[in-house]
Scaffold this active site. Structure first.
Site, PDB file in Angstrom:
ATOM      1  CD  GLU B  48      20.858  21.202  28.338  1.00 41.24           C
ATOM      2  OE1 GLU B  48      21.783  20.764  27.952  1.00 41.24           O
ATOM      3  OE2 GLU B  48      21.013  22.635  28.161  1.00 41.24           O
ATOM      4  CG  ASN B  52      23.849  14.966  27.921  1.00 42.43           C
ATOM      5  OD1 ASN B  52      24.659  15.878  27.182  1.00 42.43           O
ATOM      6  ND2 ASN B  52      23.696  14.896  29.065  1.00 42.43           N
ATOM      7  NE  ARG B 106      26.030  18.503  23.817  1.00 42.73           N
ATOM      8  CZ  ARG B 106      24.817  19.386  24.520  1.00 42.73           C
ATOM      9  NH1 ARG B 106      24.336  20.434  23.660  1.00 42.73           N
ATOM     10  NH2 ARG B 106      24.498  18.923  25.514  1.00 42.73           N
TER      11      ARG B 106
END
Lengths: 101, 147
Positions: B48, B52, B106
């Site tokens: 994650e 990002n 996303r």
């Protein structure tokens, strides 16, 4: 990114396999969308038994399939969820929106 | 806190490196003798954070992502993901579940999952300078495990 479609009289089962991360999510979404559009199932089952890893990108894949099934007036359930994927889905509260079995 | 062991990996913000980062974190953590569930937690959280950086820090170009892995006293693993990208103007908003400025793949649940899978999560960011995400997880000592 492998997906496998099997049709049943009452709907279809699509098995997803491999790692579902941001790197592979877009291609998987496109394949899944095509598979749903060509089979037009009233009841769609997504079988995750072959998924070896899933992060939040997998949530986006499932939500996209849910929206497509809602537009078709059909239903979606997700089955054979491996533990790691299950914990991701639970942490995000996806079970409130999609039937997880 | 004093690091017992440390490694730093620097890679380009290509999405193919998401899997590479997961593998690096899992390999480094192996010295803590984690359970399979703990390895899954580590891989999920680092995936994650790195995603990002790849998606949000460098929206229009490739940049550098630094993954620093540290083994701390008390059987703790620290994972730090650092970029020199656009930064986050409002960290509190970015950490809100379902908030995303990303594209359709996303879900806006990245920080929620990092928080859920790690013991601690710290986000520092400065617009125009970059973002640093630091996560810690204590790995349970197992009876009979070699340490």
């Amino acid at each position: 990114m492998p997906i496998t479609v099997s049709r049943q009289p009452e709907g279809a089962t699509i098995a997803l396999a491999g790692e579902i991360d941001h790197h592979g999510a877009r291609a998987m979404m496109a394949q899944l969308e095509d598979a749903i559009a060509s089979t037009l199932p009233l009841r769609l089952t997504l079988d995750l038994s072959g998924v070896t890893f899933m992060d939040s990108s997998g949530i986006a894949v499932l939500m996209r399939a849910l929206r497509q099934m809602q537009q078709l007036g059909g239903s979606l359930r997700v089955t054979a969820i491996p533990l790691q994927a299950r914990r991701v889905l639970d942490a995000a509260g996806v079970g409130r929106l999609i039937t997880l079995e | 806190m004093k690091a017992i062991d440390q490694t730093t990996i620097v890679f380009s913000s290509r999405s193919a490196n998401e899997g590479f980062a997961r593998a690096c974190a899992a390999c480094f953590a192996a010295q803590l003798d984690p359970t399979l569930d703990e390895v899954a937690d580590i891989k999920t959280a680092v995936s994650e954070a790195v995603t990002n950086a790849i998606v949000h820090a460098y929206p229009d170009r490739l940049g550098r992502v630094t993954l620093r892995l540290r083994l701390l006293e008390g059987n703790q693993l620290e994972m730090q993901v650092k970029d020199a990208g656009v930064g986050i103007p409002d960290i509190e908003q970015a950490r809100t579940p379902l908030f995303t400025t990303g594209s359709e793949e996303r879900s806006g649940m990245g920080f929620t999952i990092m928080e859920s899978f790690m013991d601690a999560l710290k986000v520092r960011s400065e617009p125009g300078k970059g973002t640093t995400v630091t996560m810690r997880k204590r790995i349970a000592r197992r009876a009979g495990g070699a340490r």
